[in-house]
Design a protein around this motif. Sequence first.
Motif, short mmCIF file in Angstrom:
data_model
loop_
_atom_site.label_atom_id
_atom_site.label_comp_id
_atom_site.label_asym_id
_atom_site.label_seq_id
_atom_site.Cartn_x
_atom_site.Cartn_y
_atom_site.Cartn_z
N TYR B 468 0.87 -1.20 0.03
CA TYR B 468 0.02 0.07 -0.13
C TYR B 468 0.99 1.29 0.03
CZ TYR B 468 -4.22 2.83 0.88
OH TYR B 468 -5.24 3.81 0.81
N PRO B 469 1.49 1.62 -1.31
CA PRO B 469 2.50 2.66 -1.16
C PRO B 469 1.83 4.08 -1.08
CG PRO B 469 2.34 1.79 -3.19
CD PRO B 469 1.83 0.78 -2.38
N GLU B 470 0.53 4.11 -1.31
CA GLU B 470 -0.22 5.30 -1.00
C GLU B 470 -0.15 6.07 0.21
OE1 GLU B 470 -1.89 7.04 -3.03
OE2 GLU B 470 -3.19 8.33 -1.93
N SER B 471 -0.09 5.14 1.31
CA SER B 471 0.22 5.82 2.61
C SER B 471 1.35 6.57 2.76
CB SER B 471 0.70 4.73 3.80
OG SER B 471 -0.36 3.51 3.67
N PHE B 472 2.45 6.35 1.82
CA PHE B 472 3.73 7.20 1.75
C PHE B 472 3.58 8.37 0.58
CE2 PHE B 472 4.64 3.18 3.49
CZ PHE B 472 5.31 3.45 4.64
N LEU B 473 2.66 7.80 -0.36
CA LEU B 473 2.65 8.98 -1.45
C LEU B 473 1.51 10.20 -0.96
CD1 LEU B 473 2.46 6.80 -4.67
CD2 LEU B 473 4.06 8.24 -3.92
N LYS B 474 0.61 9.84 -0.24
CA LYS B 474 -0.55 10.86 0.14
C LYS B 474 0.11 12.18 0.78
CE LYS B 474 -4.88 11.14 2.14
NZ LYS B 474 -5.70 10.70 3.33
N PRO B 475 1.00 11.99 1.63
CA PRO B 475 1.61 13.03 2.48
C PRO B 475 2.44 13.97 1.45
CG PRO B 475 2.13 11.35 3.60
CD PRO B 475 1.71 10.86 2.45
N ILE B 476 3.05 13.43 0.39
CA ILE B 476 3.92 14.09 -0.40
C ILE B 476 3.34 14.74 -1.50
CG2 ILE B 476 5.91 12.70 0.31
CD1 ILE B 476 6.37 11.50 -2.27
N ARG B 477 2.15 14.26 -2.04
CA ARG B 477 1.73 14.59 -3.15
C ARG B 477 1.58 15.90 -3.40
NH1 ARG B 477 -2.26 10.64 -4.10
NH2 ARG B 477 -0.78 9.48 -4.90
N GLY B 478 0.99 16.85 -2.36
CA GLY B 478 0.79 18.11 -2.60
C GLY B 478 2.01 18.92 -2.82
N ASP B 479 3.32 18.47 -1.96
CA ASP B 479 4.56 19.15 -1.99
C ASP B 479 5.27 18.86 -3.54
OD1 ASP B 479 4.35 19.79 0.70
OD2 ASP B 479 4.80 17.69 1.07
N VAL B 480 4.80 17.72 -4.00
CA VAL B 480 5.46 17.29 -5.32
C VAL B 480 4.86 18.22 -6.50
CG1 VAL B 480 5.79 15.58 -7.16
CG2 VAL B 480 6.21 14.97 -4.65
N HIS B 481 3.55 18.45 -6.17
CA HIS B 481 2.87 19.35 -7.26
C HIS B 481 3.54 20.60 -7.22
CE1 HIS B 481 -0.14 17.15 -9.32
NE2 HIS B 481 -0.51 16.35 -8.37
N LEU B 482 3.74 21.18 -6.17
CA LEU B 482 4.27 22.38 -5.81
C LEU B 482 5.83 22.58 -6.48
CD1 LEU B 482 2.98 23.24 -2.29
CD2 LEU B 482 2.36 24.44 -4.38
N LEU B 483 6.34 21.41 -6.42
CA LEU B 483 7.59 21.48 -6.95
C LEU B 483 7.70 21.40 -8.68
CD1 LEU B 483 10.81 21.03 -6.66
CD2 LEU B 483 10.35 18.68 -6.29
N LEU B 484 6.63 20.62 -8.96
CA LEU B 484 6.37 20.68 -10.32
C LEU B 484 6.01 21.90 -11.19
CD1 LEU B 484 5.02 16.99 -10.63
CD2 LEU B 484 7.15 17.57 -11.70
N GLU B 485 4.99 22.60 -10.38
CA GLU B 485 4.74 23.96 -10.79
C GLU B 485 5.94 24.90 -11.02
OE1 GLU B 485 1.95 25.72 -8.35
OE2 GLU B 485 0.31 24.15 -8.58
N ARG B 486 6.88 24.64 -10.09
CA ARG B 486 8.07 25.64 -9.94
C ARG B 486 8.94 25.13 -11.15
NH1 ARG B 486 10.31 30.10 -8.48
NH2 ARG B 486 12.43 29.57 -7.63
N LEU B 487 8.83 23.83 -11.38
CA LEU B 487 9.93 23.28 -12.59
C LEU B 487 9.51 23.58 -13.93
CD1 LEU B 487 11.17 20.03 -10.77
CD2 LEU B 487 12.47 22.06 -11.12
N HIS B 488 8.11 23.51 -13.93
CA HIS B 488 7.28 23.56 -15.28
C HIS B 488 8.09 24.26 -16.42
CE1 HIS B 488 4.49 22.33 -18.21
NE2 HIS B 488 4.05 23.58 -18.23
N PRO B 489 8.24 25.65 -16.15
CA PRO B 489 8.44 26.43 -17.30
C PRO B 489 9.81 26.11 -17.70
CG PRO B 489 7.68 27.96 -15.07
CD PRO B 489 7.97 26.33 -14.62
#
Lengths: 485, 518
Positions: B468-489
């Motif tokens: 059940y890797p979701e337990s470990f993915l759920k807390p970081i998902r929001g942070d990864v999204h913010l990081l990707l927004e920063r990296l996207h351009p």
Amino acid sequence: MDYLSSFALSVPEEILSAGAIILMLVAAWAGDKAARTIGYASVALLAAAAISLVGAPSSGALGYSGAYHADAFAAFAKLLIYVTSAVAILIAPSFFETDNEPLRAEFSVLILLAAVGMGMMVSAADLLTLYVGLELNSLASYVLASFLRRDGRSAEAGLKYFVLGALASGILLYGISLLYGFSGGTGFATVAQAFHGTAHGDPAYYGLLFGLVFVLAGLAFKIAAVPFHMWTPDVYEGAPTPVTAFFASAPKVAAMALTTRVAISAMGPATHDWQQIVIFCALASTILGGVAAIGQTNIKRLLAYSSINNVGFILFGLVPGTAEGASSVLFYLTIYVAMTLGSLICVLQMRTRDGLPTEQIASLAGLSRTRPGLAAAFAIFMFSLAGIPPLFGFWGKWEVFSALVAAGFWPLALIGIATSVIGAFYYLKIVKTIYFDEPAVELAPSRSLTEGVLIAIAALFVSPLGYLLIGLISPMTDAAAKSLF
Amino acid sequence: MSGFPILSIMLAVPFVAALWCLFAPGSPESRDQNARVTALAATLIDLALGVVLWVNYVPGGPRWQFVENSALFGKFNWALGIDGIAMLLIVLSVFLMPICILASWKSITKRVPLYMATFLLTEIMMLGVFMAQDLYLFYVFFEGGLIPMYMTIGIWGGARRIYASYKFFLYTLLGSVLMLIAMLYMTQHAGTTSIPKLMEYNFASQAQTWLWLCFFASFAVKMPMWPVHTWLPDAHVEAPTAGSVILAGVLLKLAGYGFIRFSLPMFPEASAHWMWLVFALSMIATVYTALVALVQKDMKKLIAYSSVAHMALVTFGLFAFNQQGIEGGFLVMLGHGLVSGALFLCVGVVYDRLHTREIARYGGIADNMPAYATFFLFFTMASVGLPGLSNFPGEFLSMMGTYEQSSWAAFIAVTGIITGAAYMLYLYRRICFGPRKNADAAAMPDLEPREWLTLAPIALAVLWMGVYPESFLKPIRGDVHLLLERLHPTAPASDAALTIPHPNVPNGPAAAAAAGEH
């Protein structure tokens, strides 16, 4: 300017000179029996001088027709000088007591006189005040270096110090004469005016430049920066350990503060010209101070190279010639004296079972099992000198390199900080000897409470607790540095 | 929980315990025992606090939670706070610490109080790195961790401990000091020492290039990446078992954390610019270290090289500039922390009995140590990336992300999985199967309860992560999204040129749904 107000500016020097003369008379009549009493009296005098810094002596006024500057910069340096001199006096008795030569009463008096000289150095606003202060300090130091009269190494140290010191003074004086000749005055302001008013291609400018080079060379001798460092290991090794502790701290502060003041106040308009000299000395000192220390087997020699290494880092703070840089120099010096005094007092504790002092690094082997407290303190000083956080030595490096980067010297900062890794190697070697090796010689337990307390204070200061003091020290060094501009 | 300084308390508990270990009175034997119990208690309290942290962390809540800030140090602040990424790494650290203390319970017999105090200091430094929200506070913790680790390797290490301790210290120090200069430049340009603020500051692209390189110098050594990995096998081989566990389990994660926290969000342009460098070094590491691992005669060295290979998967993933890659890279960090820690514990179990790490001295011990052989097999399989165990989701996501960015890099990365299986299975066969050629190895007793206690919790965690890797993915998902927004351009163009299938195409929705699951 009336003399009375000038006198008010130099109260600390007056207290110390008058006290030194009286104590000298006491020493002459009471003899060596009174050595300890004279020592305590000297410490009291130093404390009085330090207290008298509040008020006129740190007011920023020029006294004695512009020859003496009583500003915050001088006051901060004097505070450091007085504290370290007092420490040197306090640690002396137990060292001499066990050596078959008892402590002579003149020891403390000489340190007081040296402190007067150092006070003059850091307050100098005129090349001649500078020279007189420097010589007063040096003459007292030559005698102190050879204080163990029956020890060949001590006599050699004194002689070497004297000959090379005289050479340095000669060079310095020659530089002063050149500056005087081409600027028409000896006041720092006059010299700065001459640098400012002379065009770069003008022949007179070359004359001034020659003067600048000689003055800096003479001062580099005093702070033991490479390539004028050769006397340091021999003198540090040969001098009695309390004197080594003194040499490594107070005169270093005085000479470094003096160099900063000369570079900024007298040669400020020629910053671009002296910058390259200072950069070379700084890099050469950090590299040579690091490499040459690796092979040492004597702890005092090693600490001598360590002081050369540290002078290199302090000089990095001087490179930009900014207020921030001068502030970082003072901050580094503050931490440096705590680390270096602490480690030299630890060296004082190195005595074999039969009470003989030992200076071999090998005799530290396994210290962590025989004397855990001393071992921990030693390790703290070593890691701190290497500039490893969370110890406070790191903050000195932070201040210095922060000033460098702020002035746009980041490539130099990258090279400079990389050289600190060389130094880290030999500090680690000491920690390795203390903690990893099997016990070799068992050291005698401590006999001096004073030394223990001083080690504890220094260790606490450079421990992570020191970071809490940044908010306290930093405004002081900033104010001191600002008074130079 | 607001207002309750739980992060500071997590740092204070080991500190107080370390002082008590060092200064507790008593006879030498009672002091040793006191130090063991104190250290275990302190690490268990921290574990409990870590669980509290996880339970109270709100995924999708504010980016920085449990924030503390006080201007203690004049020029920088005691600023703590965590996001999901830091939270999970903290949980990993506090989870491994009591296990390390248990693993050292009997194998460390000399200078126990100092050992326990050193370990507790290591814990403070590691936790501090993940909690710090001030640039210099981070640096102090990051560098400060060198001192206790140097002592651990140097005092309680093996035959070549002195060499290994120097090498460890000087290598990592040289990398880190360059980072300090970059930090000074950053604070002076951005006018703040706060990490969250710096993560949103845009540095000029030319400055980014060299700032990124300075940080890379530090993190590449710490990671470790080829060619600056050579300190790691030496340090691992010479360190005591628990030292290896902490080194592999947590200290190596500091660099991956550094990439996520500093290199990527603070220098997005430079990260894209230097992506080829990271990929090239990771590709070499994948192939080279796997081959080196195959020929090792020393168990610990083999696992150390396998760490380098796994870390290459982390760097592949983190620099893939997409969600799968970053999440995968992070999961590999967590999974590797558990699995390599457990493998070092497994080595420690047999080392405590036979006092050799030479593979050839063992053989056929599955007969006399069945429980041990089972655990060892379990963790070997996890390390190989067997589906259902902790490393699989991370490795899969990481390679998928890498493929989306660069199909060639992914091609090389996948070979690492095959060679990884080769050297791990080869190791397992030589130790546990085959004839029982050494009498002393054949006489070793099976696991004792204390060793069960160290291995079983990790095995459960490994299973949990795999199922059940979701337990470990759920807390970081929001942070990864913010990081990707920063990296996207600045994200570089991908050579795989994947296109999302058009919904009109048959099977389209099914394929899209399948892709969405990951």
